[in-house]
Scaffold this active site. Structure first.
Site, short mmCIF file in Angstrom:
data_model
loop_
_atom_site.label_atom_id
_atom_site.label_comp_id
_atom_site.label_asym_id
_atom_site.label_seq_id
_atom_site.Cartn_x
_atom_site.Cartn_y
_atom_site.Cartn_z
NE ARG A 100 -4.16 0.92 2.40
CZ ARG A 100 -4.97 0.27 2.38
NH1 ARG A 100 -5.47 1.64 3.07
NH2 ARG A 100 -6.51 0.37 2.21
CG HIS A 127 -8.37 0.35 -3.22
ND1 HIS A 127 -8.01 -0.78 -2.55
CD2 HIS A 127 -9.03 0.81 -1.36
CE1 HIS A 127 -7.23 -1.18 -1.07
NE2 HIS A 127 -9.23 0.10 -0.86
CD GLN A 130 -13.33 -1.77 -0.55
OE1 GLN A 130 -12.74 -1.97 0.22
NE2 GLN A 130 -14.39 -2.51 -0.12
CG ASP A 210 -14.18 6.40 -1.06
OD1 ASP A 210 -13.54 6.20 0.71
OD2 ASP A 210 -12.84 5.88 -1.92
NE ARG A 279 -10.52 -4.93 1.32
CZ ARG A 279 -9.84 -4.50 1.26
NH1 ARG A 279 -10.05 -2.51 1.56
NH2 ARG A 279 -8.41 -4.47 1.10
N1 CP Z 1 -11.06 0.37 1.94
C1 CP Z 1 -9.85 0.47 2.97
O1 CP Z 1 -9.12 0.28 2.00
O2 CP Z 1 -9.36 0.36 3.75
P1 CP Z 1 -8.47 1.09 4.85
O3 CP Z 1 -8.46 1.91 4.59
O4 CP Z 1 -9.09 0.44 6.49
O5 CP Z 1 -7.30 -0.47 4.87
#
Ligand code: CP
Length: 293
Positions: A100, A127, A130, A210, A279
């Site tokens: 990440r 992403h 997700q 989001d 997830r």
């Molecule tokens: N949706 C998501 O990626 O959550 P986090 O940022 O908590 O990993």
């Protein structure tokens, strides 16, 4: 050949269907696979995380592997060691690297030089993990993906882009409503792009939003963004434009009262908590697919 998962473009439509099928099997029996037995997976976090961190760490463990969780500030990456050298070194120790970070070019550079699969756990541009969970959630709710309509309302960001990429692969009709100033540039996926949230939500099976200020956005611009995005709030009135059985989606973390109304987030049409749980299951299927075999 080493396969990576950086944007979702790497999967064929048939592979995506198989991955979601496998995720449902792994959800039904969490101990069904020991595909990572004897393997370690590096999980590198240069940005904060709750869901991604926990779901990947638990997922690797449940597959019989060992998760090596590394924060960016613990690595020599934070002192200027290159993504290339980090990839070359980690590849000597682990069976896969998940990352990440901010710029998408970082995961591309790691993937170019790693000899093990690389997974994008979020960049500014994409992403995809997700969105695998989002598609699994829709599949559970509606029993299919092909022909569903998904509306996304709000800031045009990494989740939006991944919804467009992977939605198209799954046969989902994606409609995106953003203010012109926050719209994504380029659209090769066939998604409907509009400034009108009601137009996007019309007849949708799911309405998704989001956060209005993503991790790398300028915090000083928060008030201006809130004003610009207020008409895009996912509230009961907007959800009324969708189908009677439509669900509300949000990848979290949420800011109730900003991008999503509290009664929608915690209400009976919210599928948000399933999205979060999914997830785990879909990433286990992905780890098995990329590394386990
Ligand atoms: N949706 C998501 O990626 O959550 P986090 O940022 O908590 O990993």
């Amino acid at each position: 050949m080493t396969r990576h998962f950086l944007t979702g473009e790497e999967l064929t439509s048939a592979e995506l269907v198989s991955l979601l099928d496998r995720a449902l099997e792994l959800k039904a029996d969490r101990s069904a696979s020991s595909a990572l037995e004897g393997s370690s997976v590096a999980l590198v976090f240069e940005r904060p995380s709750t869901r991604t961190r926990v779901s990947f760490e638990v997922g690797v463990h449940e597959l019989g592997g060992h998760p090596v969780v590394l924060r960016g500030d613990e690595l020599q990456l934070s002192r200027g060691e290159s993504p290339r050298d980090t990839a070359l070194v980690l590849s000597r120790f682990v069976a896969g690297i998940a990352l990440r970070t901010g710029p998408h070019e970082v995961v591309e550079e790691v993937a170019e030089h790693a000899s093990v699969p690389v997974i994008n756990m979020l960049t500014r541009e994409h992403h995809p993990c997700q969105v695998l969970a989002d598609l699994l959630t829709l599949r559970e709710r509606f029993g299919r993906l092909d022909g569903l309509r998904l509306a996304y309302v709000g800031d045009g960001n990494n989740v939006t882009r991944s919804l467009m990429v992977l939605g198209a692969k799954a046969g989902v009709e994606v409609a995106v409503a953003t203010p012109a100033r926050l719209a994504l540039s380029g659209n090769s996926t066939g998604a409907l792009m509009t400034e009108d949230p009601a137009e996007a939500a019309e007849g949708a099976h799911a309405v998704y939003t989001d956060v209005w200020l993503s991790m790398d956005d300028d915090a000083d611009a928060a008030d201006a963004r809130r004003e610009l995005l207020a008409p895009y709030r996912l509230d009961a009135a907007l959800l009324e434009r969708a189908r009677d059985d439509a669900v509300a989606l949000h990848c979290l973390p949420a800011h109730p009262g900003d991008e999503i109304a509290s009664d929608v987030l915690y209400g009976p049409r919210s599928a948000v908590w399933d999205q979060a749980e999914n997830r785990l299951h879909v990433q286990k299927a992905l780890l098995e697919f990329l590394i386990g075999s």
